[in-house]
Scaffold this active site. Sequence first.
Site: not given
Ligand code: PEP
Ligand code: MG
Length: 555
Positions: A212, A433, A457, A504
Site C-alpha cells: 500500500h 481478490e 491481493d 482495479c
Molecule cells: C487489490 O488488492 O488489487 C486492490 C485493488 O485492493 P488493495 O490494493 O487496496 O488491497
Molecule cells: Mg486488495
Amino acid sequence: MADPTHPTTPSAGLAGLGVSQGRAAGPVVRMAPPPVLPGPRQVADLAAEAAMVVKALESVTADLRQRAATAARAARGDGNAAPAGDDDAAGTSAAAEILDALAMIADDPMLREDAEAAVRGGLDAPHALDAAFTHHRDTLAALGGYLAERAADLDDLKHRAIAACLGLPMPGIPAPGHPYVLVADDLSPADTAGLGTDVVALVTEKGGPTSHTAILARGRGLPAVVACAGITALADGTVISVDGKTGQIGVGLTDEAVAELRRNDREERDRLAKSSGPGRTADDHPVKLLLNIGSAADLRPGAEGVGLFRTEFLFLDRKQAPSFEEQVTAYAEVFARAEMVVVRTLDAGTDKPLPFLGLPPEPNPALGIRGLRVDRVLPDVLDTQLDAIAEAARATGADAWVMAPMVTTPAEAAAFARRARARGLTRVGAMVEVPAAALLADRLLTEVDFLSIGTNDLSQYTFAADRQHPGLADLLDPWQPALLKLIASCAEAGRAAGKPVGVCGEAAGDPQLAPVLVGLGVTSLSMAAVCVPSVREELSQHTLEDCRKLAARSR
Ligand code: PEP
Ligand code: MG
C-alpha cells in the site's frame, strides 16, 4: 547513447523494484528508526547529567528552527535552500510553520524543568527525557480534542531528543526544508500519506511491488523504488536519481546530469498529459479507463470516472471513528467532481490497520479479519458507511457504485448486496481478490451487478506470496499465467451474465499488460492517474483481435 543520469558501472548505481513511474533527482535524506532506550545507567554526576538533558533539548530546538528557516527561505525562493517549484511553495511554507511550532514545544521551560527534576530523582539523561516527554504527552492526551491529537508530536520530539542525547541520527519523516529523496528501511501507509511536497521521490530497502505504500506513492505521482538493497547505506546529502519505472538508482550525479533528468521527465510528462479521450482499441472497442484514488486530492482530469475509491485511505491515522457526517462530506467531495465513482467500503487490516477499529492483533493478519470480514465483529461500521455513501450519492446526484473488498463466497456477496440495496444504492459489486471468489465468479454475478478484480491481493492469495515481501516480486508479477487464467474466467462469467468485470489492481496500470487484459475480456481498467496516458496510448495501437491473440499467447 549512454544515459548520463544512470551510470552503468556497478559502483555508480543501485537497483530495486520500480513501483511508481517517473524520474526525479535530489539529495538523499534518510529516515532513521526511533531510538531504542538503552538500559538505565548509574548517575554519578547530577550536574553533568542535567547538562546532557539541556543540550539534547537545545540541539533539537536548534535543528527544528534551522529547518523552519530553510523551509521559509525555500518558500520565498531565496537563500541557499534548493528552490521549491511553484506548486511546492505553499507546502513548504506550511512546513516552516509546523517546524516552528515543534521548536517551541521542544523549547518549553516546563518540559526542561521536568526532565531536570527526573535527573535529580536519579534517572540518567535519556531516561529523564523519556519520563518528561511521556508525562507531557499523557497530560495532553487526557485533555482530549485537538490537544490530544498533538500528543503524537510529543512522541516524535521525544524520539528526537533521545536520539540527540545518544548521538544517533534524527528519527521520523525528515523535514530538511528543501526538496529531497526520502530513503527509508520501510514506510507505513500512514507515513507515506503524510509526506510533504518537498519529497521528490522515495526509495526503500524493503517493501513489495503492490504494497500500500507503493500504491500511495503512485497515487501522488511520486517516483518510487522499493526493495532496493544498500540504499540506506548512502550518506545523507548524496545526490541520486530515481527511475520509478525501471527501479534504477543513479549515484554520484553531476549537476548537469540532474538538470537533464529533470528536463526529460518534464518533457515526458508534458507529452503524456496531451493524451485525452476515452479508452478505445484501434478498432474502437471501448475500454473504460478509470482512476484509483484515496481522496478527492487524487482526482485528475482525463479519466472516465473513478474505478476504485479506497475509502480507508481517508482515515489511516485516525484514533476515533469518522462520524456519519464526516464521511458524507468526504464522499460527496469526490462524487461532485467525477463522472462515476466506484466506492470501496473500508478495507482495513494487515498493512492498513485502522486504529479506530480497535481490532486485536492477529498471528496471521492477511488471512484474518480484514476487508469485509471486519463486518463479522463490527457490523455498525459497514452500516454507517453505507448510510453515508447513500446520503452523499443522494445529495450530489452522482452515479455512485459501491463494492466490498475481500469477498470470499457468493453468500457474502449476497448479504452485502442486500444491505447496500436496502439503502437505495443500485450498482452493487464485489471485489475479486480471493481465489475462491474467482472460481465462483459466475455465482457471485447472480448476486451483484459487477466485479472488480483486485490483482494485488488476488496474486498474494493465489501464489501464497506476501505482497509486501521484497523477495517475492516474481510470484507477484501480474503476467503469471495462473493469475491471467483466473482473470479470464471472471471476464468470461461477466460476458455470460452481461455484467461488467474490471481490473482495479496495480496490474491495470501496466501499459504492456493492458491489451492482454482487454483480450481476456475485461471491460474497464482502473489505475493511478499517472498511468492513464500510457495505457490509453498503448490500447489505441491494438485491435480487439490483436488483444485476444496477445491474451491467448500469455496464458
Ligand atoms: C487489490 O488488492 O488489487 C486492490 C485493488 O485492493 P488493495 O490494493 O487496496 O488491497
Ligand atoms: Mg486488495
